[in-house]
Design a protein around this motif. Structure first.
Motif, PDB file in Angstrom:
ATOM      1  N   HIS A 143       0.868  -1.176   0.000  1.00  0.00           N
ATOM      2  CA  HIS A 143       0.000   0.000   0.000  1.00  0.00           C
ATOM      3  C   HIS A 143       0.905   1.226   0.000  1.00  0.00           C
ATOM      4  O   HIS A 143       1.853   1.303   0.784  1.00  0.00           O
ATOM      5  CB  HIS A 143      -0.884   0.012   1.256  1.00  0.00           C
ATOM      6  N   TYR A 144       0.625   2.185  -0.904  1.00  0.00           N
ATOM      7  CA  TYR A 144       1.437   3.396  -0.970  1.00  0.00           C
ATOM      8  C   TYR A 144       0.558   4.640  -0.949  1.00  0.00           C
ATOM      9  O   TYR A 144      -0.615   4.611  -1.321  1.00  0.00           O
ATOM     10  CB  TYR A 144       2.342   3.417  -2.208  1.00  0.00           C
ATOM     11  N   PHE A 145       1.155   5.729  -0.507  1.00  0.00           N
ATOM     12  CA  PHE A 145       0.536   7.054  -0.528  1.00  0.00           C
ATOM     13  C   PHE A 145       1.630   8.056  -0.848  1.00  0.00           C
ATOM     14  O   PHE A 145       2.709   8.024  -0.232  1.00  0.00           O
ATOM     15  CB  PHE A 145      -0.090   7.396   0.834  1.00  0.00           C
ATOM     16  N   VAL A 146       1.357   8.937  -1.822  1.00  0.00           N
ATOM     17  CA  VAL A 146       2.302   9.986  -2.210  1.00  0.00           C
ATOM     18  C   VAL A 146       1.537  11.302  -2.277  1.00  0.00           C
ATOM     19  O   VAL A 146       0.441  11.356  -2.835  1.00  0.00           O
ATOM     20  CB  VAL A 146       2.944   9.700  -3.595  1.00  0.00           C
ATOM     21  N   ARG A 147       2.142  12.347  -1.718  1.00  0.00           N
ATOM     22  CA  ARG A 147       1.545  13.686  -1.765  1.00  0.00           C
ATOM     23  C   ARG A 147       2.572  14.675  -2.303  1.00  0.00           C
ATOM     24  O   ARG A 147       3.742  14.625  -1.914  1.00  0.00           O
ATOM     25  CB  ARG A 147       1.104  14.104  -0.358  1.00  0.00           C
ATOM     26  N   THR A 148       2.112  15.540  -3.218  1.00  0.00           N
ATOM     27  CA  THR A 148       2.977  16.594  -3.754  1.00  0.00           C
ATOM     28  C   THR A 148       2.453  17.955  -3.321  1.00  0.00           C
ATOM     29  O   THR A 148       1.339  18.072  -2.813  1.00  0.00           O
ATOM     30  CB  THR A 148       3.044  16.572  -5.299  1.00  0.00           C
ATOM     31  N   ASP A 149       3.239  18.987  -3.616  1.00  0.00           N
ATOM     32  CA  ASP A 149       2.750  20.348  -3.447  1.00  0.00           C
ATOM     33  C   ASP A 149       2.192  20.827  -4.787  1.00  0.00           C
ATOM     34  O   ASP A 149       2.099  20.057  -5.752  1.00  0.00           O
ATOM     35  CB  ASP A 149       3.845  21.269  -2.897  1.00  0.00           C
ATOM     36  N   ALA A 150       1.813  22.092  -4.871  1.00  0.00           N
ATOM     37  CA  ALA A 150       1.182  22.627  -6.075  1.00  0.00           C
ATOM     38  C   ALA A 150       2.110  22.614  -7.290  1.00  0.00           C
ATOM     39  O   ALA A 150       1.644  22.621  -8.426  1.00  0.00           O
ATOM     40  CB  ALA A 150       0.672  24.040  -5.814  1.00  0.00           C
ATOM     41  N   ALA A 151       3.436  22.579  -7.055  1.00  0.00           N
ATOM     42  CA  ALA A 151       4.413  22.523  -8.153  1.00  0.00           C
ATOM     43  C   ALA A 151       4.777  21.082  -8.505  1.00  0.00           C
ATOM     44  O   ALA A 151       5.715  20.852  -9.260  1.00  0.00           O
ATOM     45  CB  ALA A 151       5.668  23.311  -7.785  1.00  0.00           C
ATOM     46  N   PHE A 152       4.039  20.115  -7.960  1.00  0.00           N
ATOM     47  CA  PHE A 152       4.230  18.675  -8.188  1.00  0.00           C
ATOM     48  C   PHE A 152       5.561  18.159  -7.640  1.00  0.00           C
ATOM     49  O   PHE A 152       6.065  17.141  -8.090  1.00  0.00           O
ATOM     50  CB  PHE A 152       4.051  18.308  -9.659  1.00  0.00           C
ATOM     51  N   ARG A 153       6.128  18.858  -6.657  1.00  0.00           N
ATOM     52  CA  ARG A 153       7.310  18.355  -5.955  1.00  0.00           C
ATOM     53  C   ARG A 153       6.825  17.397  -4.869  1.00  0.00           C
ATOM     54  O   ARG A 153       5.920  17.735  -4.099  1.00  0.00           O
ATOM     55  CB  ARG A 153       8.098  19.496  -5.312  1.00  0.00           C
ATOM     56  N   THR A 154       7.421  16.217  -4.793  1.00  0.00           N
ATOM     57  CA  THR A 154       7.024  15.232  -3.790  1.00  0.00           C
ATOM     58  C   THR A 154       7.301  15.787  -2.400  1.00  0.00           C
ATOM     59  O   THR A 154       8.389  16.290  -2.125  1.00  0.00           O
ATOM     60  CB  THR A 154       7.789  13.915  -3.995  1.00  0.00           C
ATOM     61  N   GLY A 204       6.033  -7.096   5.674  1.00  0.00           N
ATOM     62  CA  GLY A 204       7.368  -6.660   5.296  1.00  0.00           C
ATOM     63  C   GLY A 204       7.656  -5.277   5.845  1.00  0.00           C
ATOM     64  O   GLY A 204       6.944  -4.789   6.726  1.00  0.00           O
ATOM     65  N   PRO A 205       8.667  -4.629   5.305  1.00  0.00           N
ATOM     66  CA  PRO A 205       9.074  -3.329   5.831  1.00  0.00           C
ATOM     67  C   PRO A 205       8.112  -2.200   5.441  1.00  0.00           C
ATOM     68  O   PRO A 205       7.325  -2.324   4.506  1.00  0.00           O
ATOM     69  CB  PRO A 205      10.451  -3.118   5.198  1.00  0.00           C
ATOM     70  N   SER A 206       8.226  -1.107   6.187  1.00  0.00           N
ATOM     71  CA  SER A 206       7.455   0.113   5.933  1.00  0.00           C
ATOM     72  C   SER A 206       8.417   1.290   5.863  1.00  0.00           C
ATOM     73  O   SER A 206       9.470   1.277   6.503  1.00  0.00           O
ATOM     74  CB  SER A 206       6.477   0.383   7.075  1.00  0.00           C
ATOM     75  N   LEU A 207       8.022   2.311   5.119  1.00  0.00           N
ATOM     76  CA  LEU A 207       8.779   3.558   5.137  1.00  0.00           C
ATOM     77  C   LEU A 207       7.816   4.734   5.158  1.00  0.00           C
ATOM     78  O   LEU A 207       6.680   4.642   4.692  1.00  0.00           O
ATOM     79  CB  LEU A 207       9.771   3.666   3.985  1.00  0.00           C
ATOM     80  N   HIS A 208       8.289   5.840   5.725  1.00  0.00           N
ATOM     81  CA  HIS A 208       7.558   7.106   5.739  1.00  0.00           C
ATOM     82  C   HIS A 208       8.612   8.192   5.683  1.00  0.00           C
ATOM     83  O   HIS A 208       9.408   8.350   6.611  1.00  0.00           O
ATOM     84  CB  HIS A 208       6.711   7.230   6.999  1.00  0.00           C
ATOM     85  N   VAL A 209       8.650   8.904   4.551  1.00  0.00           N
ATOM     86  CA  VAL A 209       9.621   9.972   4.359  1.00  0.00           C
ATOM     87  C   VAL A 209       8.892  11.228   3.913  1.00  0.00           C
ATOM     88  O   VAL A 209       7.797  11.167   3.344  1.00  0.00           O
ATOM     89  CB  VAL A 209      10.719   9.592   3.328  1.00  0.00           C
ATOM     90  N   GLU A 210       9.513  12.368   4.183  1.00  0.00           N
ATOM     91  CA  GLU A 210       8.980  13.658   3.757  1.00  0.00           C
ATOM     92  C   GLU A 210      10.103  14.479   3.147  1.00  0.00           C
ATOM     93  O   GLU A 210      11.279  14.269   3.465  1.00  0.00           O
ATOM     94  CB  GLU A 210       8.371  14.417   4.941  1.00  0.00           C
ATOM     95  N   ALA A 211       9.723  15.401   2.280  1.00  0.00           N
ATOM     96  CA  ALA A 211      10.684  16.315   1.659  1.00  0.00           C
ATOM     97  C   ALA A 211      10.131  17.729   1.725  1.00  0.00           C
ATOM     98  O   ALA A 211       8.912  17.927   1.675  1.00  0.00           O
ATOM     99  CB  ALA A 211      10.941  15.920   0.206  1.00  0.00           C
ATOM    100  N   ASP A 212      11.033  18.701   1.809  1.00  0.00           N
ATOM    101  CA  ASP A 212      10.588  20.084   1.779  1.00  0.00           C
ATOM    102  C   ASP A 212      10.620  20.604   0.348  1.00  0.00           C
ATOM    103  O   ASP A 212      10.976  19.870  -0.587  1.00  0.00           O
ATOM    104  CB  ASP A 212      11.399  20.958   2.747  1.00  0.00           C
ATOM    105  N   GLU A 213      10.268  21.866   0.163  1.00  0.00           N
ATOM    106  CA  GLU A 213      10.186  22.434  -1.189  1.00  0.00           C
ATOM    107  C   GLU A 213      11.542  22.556  -1.876  1.00  0.00           C
ATOM    108  O   GLU A 213      11.619  22.794  -3.076  1.00  0.00           O
ATOM    109  CB  GLU A 213       9.491  23.802  -1.154  1.00  0.00           C
ATOM    110  N   HIS A 214      12.641  22.371  -1.123  1.00  0.00           N
ATOM    111  CA  HIS A 214      13.994  22.442  -1.680  1.00  0.00           C
ATOM    112  C   HIS A 214      14.575  21.066  -1.991  1.00  0.00           C
ATOM    113  O   HIS A 214      15.728  20.957  -2.409  1.00  0.00           O
ATOM    114  CB  HIS A 214      14.920  23.195  -0.724  1.00  0.00           C
ATOM    115  N   GLY A 215      13.786  20.011  -1.759  1.00  0.00           N
ATOM    116  CA  GLY A 215      14.263  18.657  -2.028  1.00  0.00           C
ATOM    117  C   GLY A 215      15.143  18.103  -0.926  1.00  0.00           C
ATOM    118  O   GLY A 215      16.008  17.260  -1.191  1.00  0.00           O
ATOM    119  N   ASN A 216      14.931  18.540   0.309  1.00  0.00           N
ATOM    120  CA  ASN A 216      15.638  17.986   1.463  1.00  0.00           C
ATOM    121  C   ASN A 216      14.717  16.954   2.115  1.00  0.00           C
ATOM    122  O   ASN A 216      13.594  17.280   2.474  1.00  0.00           O
ATOM    123  CB  ASN A 216      15.991  19.084   2.467  1.00  0.00           C
TER     124      ASN A 216
END
Length: 186
Positions: free
Chosen positions: A43-54, A64-76
């Protein structure tokens, strides 16, 4: 809202994906009973901002394994589960989840390429279950997208693995056919 379903090229497995787009961005949520590189469920979920940056990615493999990551508008990027930054992903604005063609939509929309324009990008690649070694986290991967016919056909090149595919997309930007990998059934 757009709903898409794919199965693998041989007609096995099934994915159901719901795509929502509004002024705040895009979200993709799906479940996969996959058959590429073995059998698995996810099962996956992906959210972007208005500029389609993840901005957020969650993925759980059944038993199995799980992951949860986030990124800011600068790609950090940041690993939420491990509470740590992921500097190897700095500058990645897109995610590529190996079990789904849905995430190809993200760079197609974000890059907004003109006919015959191409761009190399670095993405946060989320591996298939049999590719997970150690921590289950995205890995930096180099890719190239070329617009063959704007809004209809794009060439995807996974430079990190020497793979190329011409992708036919629908009006929303979702893959219809991903030769030798996925075939759209809805």
């Amino acid at each position: 809202m757009t709903v898409a379903r794919w199965h693998d090229w041989e007609g096995q497995g099934l994915e159901h994906c719901v795509c929502l787009e509004n002024g705040d961005g895009l979200s993709l949520e799906g479940v996969v009973a996959g058959t590429r590189h073995g059998t698995y469920g996810g099962h996956y979920f992906v959210r972007t901002d208005a500029a389609f940056r993840t901005r957020e990615v969650r993925l759980e493999y059944v038993d199995g394994p799980s992951l949860h990551v986030e990124a800011d508008e600068h790609g950090n990027w940041r690993d939420i589960i491990g509470n740590r930054s992921l500097p190897t992903l700095d500058g990645c604005f897109d995610v590529d989840i190996g079990i789904t063609p849905a995430t190809n939509t993200l760079p197609i929309k974000r890059l907004n390429l003109r006919d015959e324009e191409r761009r190399e990008i670095a993405v946060a690649y989320v591996p298939l279950p049999d590719q997970v070694a150690g921590d289950f986290l995205p890995q930096r991967a180099e890719q190239r997208y070329t617009c063959i016919t704007r809004g209809h056909r794009y060439r995807y090149e996974g430079l990190f693995r020497g793979f190329t595919a011409d992708l036919v997309i629908d009006d929303f930007g979702l893959v219809l056919d991903y030769p030798d990998t996925f075939r759209r059934v809805l």
